[in-house]
Each structure stands twice: as structure tokens, then as C-alpha cells.
Design a protein around this motif. Structure first.
Motif, PDB file in Angstrom:
ATOM      1  N   LEU A  78      14.899  63.898  31.775  1.00 50.04           N
ATOM      2  CA  LEU A  78      16.177  63.719  32.450  1.00 50.04           C
ATOM      3  C   LEU A  78      16.870  62.515  31.823  1.00 50.04           C
ATOM      4  O   LEU A  78      16.300  61.422  31.792  1.00 50.04           O
ATOM      5  N   ILE A  79      18.073  62.736  31.315  1.00 51.38           N
ATOM      6  CA  ILE A  79      18.840  61.634  30.734  1.00 51.38           C
ATOM      7  C   ILE A  79      20.078  61.393  31.592  1.00 51.38           C
ATOM      8  O   ILE A  79      20.999  62.208  31.626  1.00 51.38           O
ATOM      9  N   ASN A  80      20.057  60.271  32.307  1.00 48.31           N
ATOM     10  CA  ASN A  80      21.187  59.863  33.139  1.00 48.31           C
ATOM     11  C   ASN A  80      22.159  59.080  32.263  1.00 48.31           C
ATOM     12  O   ASN A  80      22.010  57.883  32.063  1.00 48.31           O
ATOM     13  N   ASN A  81      23.134  59.798  31.726  1.00 47.98           N
ATOM     14  CA  ASN A  81      24.061  59.220  30.765  1.00 47.98           C
ATOM     15  C   ASN A  81      25.486  59.110  31.289  1.00 47.98           C
ATOM     16  O   ASN A  81      26.215  58.208  30.893  1.00 47.98           O
ATOM     17  N   ALA A  82      25.901  60.009  32.180  1.00 45.17           N
ATOM     18  CA  ALA A  82      27.300  60.045  32.621  1.00 45.17           C
ATOM     19  C   ALA A  82      27.732  58.684  33.149  1.00 45.17           C
ATOM     20  O   ALA A  82      26.960  57.986  33.805  1.00 45.17           O
ATOM     21  N   GLY A  83      28.952  58.310  32.814  1.00 49.72           N
ATOM     22  CA  GLY A  83      29.446  57.030  33.302  1.00 49.72           C
ATOM     23  C   GLY A  83      30.955  56.934  33.254  1.00 49.72           C
ATOM     24  O   GLY A  83      31.625  57.657  32.518  1.00 49.72           O
ATOM     25  N   ILE A  84      31.454  56.024  34.064  1.00 49.93           N
ATOM     26  CA  ILE A  84      32.878  55.699  34.080  1.00 49.93           C
ATOM     27  C   ILE A  84      32.993  54.217  33.766  1.00 49.93           C
ATOM     28  O   ILE A  84      32.297  53.399  34.367  1.00 49.93           O
ATOM     29  N   HIS A  85      33.854  53.892  32.817  1.00 55.28           N
ATOM     30  CA  HIS A  85      34.108  52.496  32.452  1.00 55.28           C
ATOM     31  C   HIS A  85      35.569  52.214  32.794  1.00 55.28           C
ATOM     32  O   HIS A  85      36.469  52.579  32.056  1.00 55.28           O
ATOM     33  N   MET A  86      35.755  51.576  33.940  1.00 55.11           N
ATOM     34  CA  MET A  86      37.114  51.313  34.415  1.00 55.11           C
ATOM     35  C   MET A  86      37.445  49.826  34.262  1.00 55.11           C
ATOM     36  O   MET A  86      36.643  48.976  34.631  1.00 55.11           O
ATOM     37  N   GLU A  87      38.605  49.560  33.714  1.00 55.60           N
ATOM     38  CA  GLU A  87      39.104  48.191  33.646  1.00 55.60           C
ATOM     39  C   GLU A  87      39.829  47.909  34.961  1.00 55.60           C
ATOM     40  O   GLU A  87      40.615  48.746  35.418  1.00 55.60           O
ATOM     41  N   CYS A  88      39.533  46.766  35.586  1.00 54.89           N
ATOM     42  CA  CYS A  88      40.224  46.451  36.835  1.00 54.89           C
ATOM     43  C   CYS A  88      40.339  44.940  37.022  1.00 54.89           C
ATOM     44  O   CYS A  88      39.524  44.176  36.501  1.00 54.89           O
ATOM     45  N   ASP A  89      41.357  44.571  37.769  1.00 53.00           N
ATOM     46  CA  ASP A  89      41.652  43.153  38.009  1.00 53.00           C
ATOM     47  C   ASP A  89      41.722  42.928  39.512  1.00 53.00           C
ATOM     48  O   ASP A  89      42.608  43.442  40.189  1.00 53.00           O
ATOM     49  N   PHE A  90      40.780  42.169  40.041  1.00 54.58           N
ATOM     50  CA  PHE A  90      40.718  41.951  41.483  1.00 54.58           C
ATOM     51  C   PHE A  90      41.825  41.020  41.991  1.00 54.58           C
ATOM     52  O   PHE A  90      41.981  40.866  43.199  1.00 54.58           O
ATOM     53  N   LYS A  91      42.594  40.443  41.103  1.00 52.52           N
ATOM     54  CA  LYS A  91      43.763  39.675  41.532  1.00 52.52           C
ATOM     55  C   LYS A  91      44.894  40.622  41.938  1.00 52.52           C
ATOM     56  O   LYS A  91      45.826  40.230  42.628  1.00 52.52           O
ATOM     57  N   ASN A  92      44.792  41.864  41.529  1.00 51.89           N
ATOM     58  CA  ASN A  92      45.809  42.869  41.808  1.00 51.89           C
ATOM     59  C   ASN A  92      45.508  43.510  43.165  1.00 51.89           C
ATOM     60  O   ASN A  92      44.520  44.217  43.316  1.00 51.89           O
ATOM     61  N   SER A  93      46.357  43.313  44.131  1.00 55.92           N
ATOM     62  CA  SER A  93      46.102  43.813  45.487  1.00 55.92           C
ATOM     63  C   SER A  93      46.202  45.335  45.591  1.00 55.92           C
ATOM     64  O   SER A  93      45.760  45.921  46.569  1.00 55.92           O
ATOM     65  N   SER A  94      46.757  45.980  44.573  1.00 55.38           N
ATOM     66  CA  SER A  94      46.874  47.440  44.615  1.00 55.38           C
ATOM     67  C   SER A  94      45.674  48.139  43.979  1.00 55.38           C
ATOM     68  O   SER A  94      45.734  49.328  43.683  1.00 55.38           O
ATOM     69  N   LEU A  95      44.602  47.409  43.788  1.00 54.42           N
ATOM     70  CA  LEU A  95      43.390  47.991  43.201  1.00 54.42           C
ATOM     71  C   LEU A  95      42.951  49.216  44.004  1.00 54.42           C
ATOM     72  O   LEU A  95      42.862  49.164  45.234  1.00 54.42           O
ATOM     73  N   ASP A  96      42.695  50.316  43.326  1.00 57.25           N
ATOM     74  CA  ASP A  96      42.385  51.590  43.962  1.00 57.25           C
ATOM     75  C   ASP A  96      40.933  51.632  44.451  1.00 57.25           C
ATOM     76  O   ASP A  96      39.995  51.669  43.651  1.00 57.25           O
ATOM     77  N   THR A  97      40.770  51.636  45.779  1.00 56.20           N
ATOM     78  CA  THR A  97      39.442  51.640  46.392  1.00 56.20           C
ATOM     79  C   THR A  97      38.668  52.905  46.023  1.00 56.20           C
ATOM     80  O   THR A  97      37.465  52.847  45.766  1.00 56.20           O
ATOM     81  N   GLN A  98      39.339  54.047  45.979  1.00 53.47           N
ATOM     82  CA  GLN A  98      38.656  55.306  45.658  1.00 53.47           C
ATOM     83  C   GLN A  98      38.087  55.279  44.236  1.00 53.47           C
ATOM     84  O   GLN A  98      36.983  55.757  43.989  1.00 53.47           O
ATOM     85  N   SER A  99      38.804  54.694  43.297  1.00 51.77           N
ATOM     86  CA  SER A  99      38.312  54.581  41.920  1.00 51.77           C
ATOM     87  C   SER A  99      37.070  53.699  41.847  1.00 51.77           C
ATOM     88  O   SER A  99      36.130  53.994  41.097  1.00 51.77           O
ATOM     89  N   ILE A 100      37.063  52.633  42.624  1.00 49.62           N
ATOM     90  CA  ILE A 100      35.885  51.756  42.671  1.00 49.62           C
ATOM     91  C   ILE A 100      34.674  52.531  43.171  1.00 49.62           C
ATOM     92  O   ILE A 100      33.589  52.484  42.575  1.00 49.62           O
ATOM     93  N   LYS A 101      34.848  53.273  44.254  1.00 46.06           N
ATOM     94  CA  LYS A 101      33.745  54.065  44.826  1.00 46.06           C
ATOM     95  C   LYS A 101      33.264  55.132  43.838  1.00 46.06           C
ATOM     96  O   LYS A 101      32.063  55.372  43.702  1.00 46.06           O
ATOM     97  N   GLN A 102      34.207  55.773  43.143  1.00 50.00           N
ATOM     98  CA  GLN A 102      33.851  56.814  42.163  1.00 50.00           C
ATOM     99  C   GLN A 102      33.038  56.230  41.016  1.00 50.00           C
ATOM    100  O   GLN A 102      32.060  56.822  40.560  1.00 50.00           O
ATOM    101  N   GLU A 103      33.427  55.045  40.550  1.00 53.51           N
ATOM    102  CA  GLU A 103      32.711  54.412  39.443  1.00 53.51           C
ATOM    103  C   GLU A 103      31.282  54.042  39.849  1.00 53.51           C
ATOM    104  O   GLU A 103      30.334  54.309  39.116  1.00 53.51           O
ATOM    105  N   ILE A 104      31.122  53.446  41.016  1.00 55.14           N
ATOM    106  CA  ILE A 104      29.780  53.084  41.499  1.00 55.14           C
ATOM    107  C   ILE A 104      28.945  54.332  41.710  1.00 55.14           C
ATOM    108  O   ILE A 104      27.757  54.374  41.346  1.00 55.14           O
ATOM    109  N   SER A 105      29.557  55.361  42.271  1.00 59.01           N
ATOM    110  CA  SER A 105      28.834  56.609  42.529  1.00 59.01           C
ATOM    111  C   SER A 105      28.366  57.277  41.238  1.00 59.01           C
ATOM    112  O   SER A 105      27.222  57.729  41.139  1.00 59.01           O
ATOM    113  N   THR A 106      29.217  57.293  40.223  1.00 60.70           N
ATOM    114  CA  THR A 106      28.873  57.919  38.939  1.00 60.70           C
ATOM    115  C   THR A 106      27.861  57.088  38.160  1.00 60.70           C
ATOM    116  O   THR A 106      26.884  57.616  37.631  1.00 60.70           O
TER     117      THR A 106
END
Length: 192
Positions: A78-106
Motif C-alpha cells: 500500500l502506497i499512501n501517496n495522494a496529497g494536497i499542497h496548499m499555500e495559505c496565509d493565516f493573516k488573511n481572515s478569508s482563509l477557507d476552512t473547508q480547504s484546510i479540512k480537505q488538506e488535512i484529510s487527504t
């Protein structure tokens, strides 16, 4: 562990590191199953490599993982390779919560669940392996990719603990640090 005559399942296998690993394992006469979310990408790979097996699935969905385990009980690598590499800035208040959850989940939760569900059948194999594709950023975090870095650090820690838990069994656990330009040239024999 022998590097041929295995049944290898690779998440995120339709491009990048996953596809490079799939090609290497195909060259060594293994049955290779690649998992991806885009049927178009999977079909494109299948056209290029007719011996490859393709499966459309979302590894962040537990039911999809259960289907894979049921459909491919002969998997021994089993090779667990799938991944998401998202650039994000926590100073930005419009940071997308769903994208954060998707990245951690993947990047972290999916490999944990894939391991959980595949381990019972892997333990029955004479030789088996779980190969988690981590990242150098799991050791030295990338300032612009804090979620990716943290997820890969978690995956590295999980791999180390799982390796100890499975010590003395037929299942070996590997944690491969990816350096995108480097991993495309690694031989399969150096992974196993």
C-alpha cells in the motif's frame, strides 16, 4: 522484500510522484492499481500503460476506502501517496476552512484510515509493506504551507509509531521523504 510479483495500490497514482512509482513497479512485473479522483486522468494513464489498473475513488471518504479494501484483497504493498499542497496565509481572515479540512484529510487522515483498513489483510501476506510518502516539509516546515507541513509531520510520526507496532509481523512500514525533483528517479529496489 522482493520487488516483483507484488500487488501494489498507489493513491494519487495518476500524476507526479505516484505515477513515477507506478511506472517503476510496472517495470518490475508487479500488478499496479492506481487510485485517483479524476477519471479523465486515470484513463489517460491507462492509455499510456495498458497493464495498469485504475480505480476512481475519493480517499477522504471512508466508504470509498472500504470498497477498495474489499475489491483488492490481494494488495500486499500500500502506497499512501495522494496529497494536497496548499499555500495559505493565516493573516488573511478569508482563509477557507473547508480547504484546510480537505488538506488535512487527504494528507494525514486518509493514509491513517487506509492503513487501518488494509492492515488486517496485509498481516495475512508472507511479505507486505505500507509506504507513506511524506515530505521534507514535515521536518523543516514551509512558511507558506503550514497545513501541508503539519500534516506531513503527523504522517512521519504515525509511520514511526506504526513501524514499531508492526515489528515482528510480515508488514514493513516505510516513510519516504519526497523531494519532488528527486523521487522521480528513485529505483524501486531502493524503496523496498
Amino acid at each position: 522484500m522482493k520487488i516483483n510479483q507484488n500487488v501494489v495500490l498507489i493513491t494519487g497514482g495518476s500524476s507526479g510522484i505516484g505515477l513515477a512509482l507506478a511506472r517503476h513497479f510496472l517495470e518490475k512485473e508487479n500488478k499496479v492499481i492506481i487510485i485517483g479522483r479524476s477519471m479523465d486522468k486515470l484513463l489517460s494513464v491507462k492509455k499510456q500503460y495498458p497493464r495498469i489498473h485504475i480505480e476512481k475513488a475519493d480517499i477522504t471518504v471512508e466508504e470509498d476506502i472500504k470498497v477498495l479494501v474489499h475489491k483488492y484483497p490481494d494488495v500486499n504493498i500500500l502506497i499512501n501517496n495522494a496529497g494536497i499542497h496548499m499555500e495559505c496565509d493565516f493573516k488573511n481572515s478569508s482563509l477557507d476552512t473547508q480547504s484546510i479540512k480537505q488538506e488535512i484529510s487527504t494528507d494525514f487522515i486518509a493514509p491513517v484510515l487506509l492503513s487501518k483498513y488494509f492492515i488486517p489483510s496485509l498481516l495475512l501476506k508472507k511479505e507486505a509493506a505500507i509506504i507513506n510518502i511524506s515530505s521534507y516539509f514535515g521536518i523543516s516546515p514551509k512558511q507558506s504551507a503550514p497545513i501541508y507541513s503539519a500534516s506531513k509531520a503527523a504522517l512521519r510520526s504515525f509511520s514511526k509509531a506504526l513501524r514499531v507496532q508492526l515489528e515482528g509481523t510480515s508488514v514493513k512500514v516505510f516513510d519516504i521523504l519526497s523531494f519532488r525533483s528527486f523521487i522521480h528517479s528513485i529505483p524501486v529496489s531502493s524503496v523496498l
